[in-house]
Write a protein that holds these residues in place. Structure first.
Motif, mmCIF file in Angstrom:
data_model
loop_
_atom_site.group_PDB
_atom_site.id
_atom_site.type_symbol
_atom_site.label_atom_id
_atom_site.label_comp_id
_atom_site.label_asym_id
_atom_site.label_seq_id
_atom_site.Cartn_x
_atom_site.Cartn_y
_atom_site.Cartn_z
ATOM 1 N N SER A 6 0.860 -1.192 0.000
ATOM 2 C CA SER A 6 0.000 0.000 0.000
ATOM 3 C C SER A 6 0.893 1.238 0.000
ATOM 4 O O SER A 6 1.723 1.405 0.894
ATOM 5 C CB SER A 6 -0.911 0.030 1.229
ATOM 6 N N ARG A 8 0.937 5.498 -0.306
ATOM 7 C CA ARG A 8 0.109 6.688 -0.196
ATOM 8 C C ARG A 8 0.961 7.952 -0.319
ATOM 9 O O ARG A 8 1.941 8.133 0.393
ATOM 10 C CB ARG A 8 -0.615 6.716 1.164
ATOM 11 N N LYS A 9 0.565 8.814 -1.264
ATOM 12 C CA LYS A 9 1.175 10.142 -1.446
ATOM 13 C C LYS A 9 2.704 10.069 -1.517
ATOM 14 O O LYS A 9 3.411 10.923 -0.977
ATOM 15 C CB LYS A 9 0.753 11.085 -0.312
ATOM 16 N N ASP A 24 -0.162 7.016 -5.392
ATOM 17 C CA ASP A 24 -0.967 6.081 -4.615
ATOM 18 C C ASP A 24 -1.013 4.763 -5.376
ATOM 19 O O ASP A 24 -1.176 4.754 -6.600
ATOM 20 C CB ASP A 24 -2.400 6.589 -4.430
#
Length: 237
Positions: A6, A8-9, A24
């Motif tokens: 995962s 993110r950003k 992402d």
């Protein structure tokens, strides 16, 4: 289904040059995704970030539940990395290299010996087991790199142009290992310039351009390789 990776950003800046820009990405367990894109798009940088070889400028990466910045050692144990760099020690033999990396991953001696023998046979280097890597051809180093990357049975495989330096026989060995029951359920993220070969192996296609994902889709939704080239070709320019 639980995510294997995962992101993110995620951003990465070298000096004043932004290479990755607020990415992402979620990879499900067992997915085989291939990243295409032009040179300089940030593909190799992304794999280096996931593998903890470099640190992000911003954002987060979670690998099998471990944050790569906060728990890099735990994250590394989940990852097998195959890239342009063999990460092998030239002055050690093939067997010594694998034993060194196996000990780093905490594999017990008996299991490690069996694992080394098994992988050297799989990659066709049994007769070269006690020879120094400095004497190896480029293709032989890549074969040994395959064994190194798979030694600890990683749940996530990061493959940066894995066919570089592989002869046709070694390429077939590599693909057969990826399709074997042992690694069939592992999550795979590959960077490739070989559109046809990458498309044939994956079930998900990503295109990275100028530090951003400009395409993310599943192969089953594309009308074959020709349809993929027609739809996605302009995005890779």
């Amino acid at each position: 289904m639980e995510n294997a990776v995962s992101i993110r950003k995620l951003s990465k800046v070298f000096g004043k040059t932004p290479v990755l820009k607020a990415l992402d990405l979620d990879l499900k367990k067992g997915e085989f995704a291939v990243i295409f894109g032009p040179n300089g798009a940030g593909k190799t940088t992304l794999l280096k970030l996931i593998s903890t070889l470099i640190e992000p400028t911003g954002g987060s990466i979670i690998v099998s539940g471990f944050n790569t910045t906060e728990d890099p050692e735990k994250a590394r144990k989940e990852i097998g990395m195959l890239s342009h760099d063999s990460y092998l020690y030239r002055d050690l033999t093939a067997k010594e290299n694998l034993r060194f990396f196996g000990q780093m991953y905490g594999i017990k001696d008996k299991e490690l010996g069996e694992r080394i023998s098994h992988l050297l046979e799989d990659v066709g280097l049994v007769t070269k087991a006690d020879e120094r890597v400095s004497t190896f051809s480029r293709g032989m180093k890549q074969r040994l790199s395959i064994a190194r990357a798979l030694l600890h049975r990683p749940s996530i495989l990061l493959l940066d142009e894995p066919y570089t330096g592989l002869d046709p026989g070694a390429s077939l060995v590599f693909e057969n290992i990826l399709k074997s029951p042992e690694f069939q359920e592992s999550t795979k993220l590959m960077v490739s310039h070989d559109l046809e070969r990458g498309f044939a192996l994956c079930n998900r296609v990503l295109i990275l351009n100028k530090g951003r994902f400009v395409y993310d889709g599943f192969k089953e939704n594309l009308s074959g390789f020709e349809g993929f080239k027609e739809e996605c070709g302009p995005m890779m320019a």
